[in-house]
Design a protein around this motif. Structure first.
Motif: not given
Lengths: 218, 218
Positions: A88, A111, A113-120, A122-124, A138, B115, B118-119, B140-141, B163, B188, B192, B213
């Protein structure tokens, strides 16, 4: 690995280094203050526009440039276009920092917007924390990845959440209302909404990475 | 473990069962349709008020009741007050479903807001998917935890993200533009923003749990 310096000479990236990712732009005073006091501001792709809307000129814009309007660029921004589809834009920005010898950075815009981006994102934050000192701010929290022992300052009675980011860590805390002593987090929700009893607390982690969320004052 | 049935008799929870968690209330037609077609609607604590704002009467409200205004309750809602501080309200709601023999449920309201919540919500979605069939619908998903093999239908060219949620899974896909073949997710951000080439694809997972997703059409 990509080489960003010219002729092996590293760029000058004065601290504090702040990376603005492409989630929702910050609105709370805490991340806005972090943004305004950055001496190096790196934006991922479309986040360059968001920085300008917040009256901050990006020093670097990094990414595959699928979201950034190059025509809108002002003088003094370095554009680093990287098209690798296996990472990413946030990973590209952090890789650039590591290459340039940056030792610590604060991340904004992780954080919303799209949840897939957000989870990625935080993993990053957790994954790359092995290579450089990272935190995130945040609209709700300051977030620290912890894999060893760390002492924290906060406003008294702040809400503090501990969430497993990697592995199966055992956790020991001091200064929290519901203390942990060499204990695994029992479930995904076990570490959510603890509290700091005073204005400081500590978290010791072994066998993994824990994200420590310190809630901003109201 | 808590017993919710009276005298061992399970309650009647007709399918589809939907759980509304206390993140931002849904606004996209996909989660709103899921909400409106629920035959059993379970809300966690403060989400009871959100359901009523969306013209849906909750059948159950479950949680520690620190956020719900009991005085506003209408007739026909069962309130299940559980004060265990080691689990979140979403975990309590899912534990209730398992006790009552519910075999599948769709989760709404997982994202937005804090967050840490959410996580934790997405970690709970993955963790509890070993015990019952779960999916989530966000603005979104549609999100599916996968630990074995699953076939999916979607709109052609939908954005699909994979993910890692648990373990170090190897993944094989069919029907995606950037295919994976018995491969770990390299980083991570690696999974995506892939794409479904037609209106169906499959994901096979071994050694962990992957969140799939599928982005709603615009």
């Amino acid at each position: 690995m990509a080489q960003y310096g010219v002729g092996g000479v590293k760029r000058n990236l004065p601290e504090p280094v702040v990376i603005l990712a492409d989630g929702n732009p910050p609105t709370h005073p805490a991340p806005l203050s972090t943004l305004q006091t950055a001496n190096t501001l790196i934006c991922t792709d479309g986040a360059g526009e968001k920085a300008k809307m917040l009256d901050r000129h990006p020093d670097f814009i990094i990414g595959d440039m699928d979201s950034h309007n190059k025509a809108s660029l002002s003088h003094g921004t370095d554009i680093i276009e990287l098209t690798d589809q296996n990472s990413t834009d946030l990973e590209k920005a952090l890789d650039f920092c590591i290459q340039e010898g940056v030792v610590s950075a604060t991340l904004l815009g992780l954080s919303g917007g799209r949840e897939d981006h957000m989870l990625a994102n935080f993993a990053i934050l957790s994954g790359v924390s092995k290579k450089m000192k990272l935190s995130a701010v945040t609209d709700y929290h300051t977030v620290h990845p912890v894999s060893d022992k760390e002492d924290f300052s906060c406003i008294s009675n702040s809400t503090v959440s501990l969430l497993t980011a990697h592995g199966q860590p055992t956790v020991t805390t001091t200064g929290l209302r519901f203390p942990l002593q060499d204990q695994c987090l029992l479930s995904s929700g076990h570490g959510v909404s603890n509290f700091a009893e005073t204005d400081k607390f500590s978290v010791k982690v072994a066998g993994g990475i824990v994200l420590v969320f310190i809630r901003h004052g109201d």
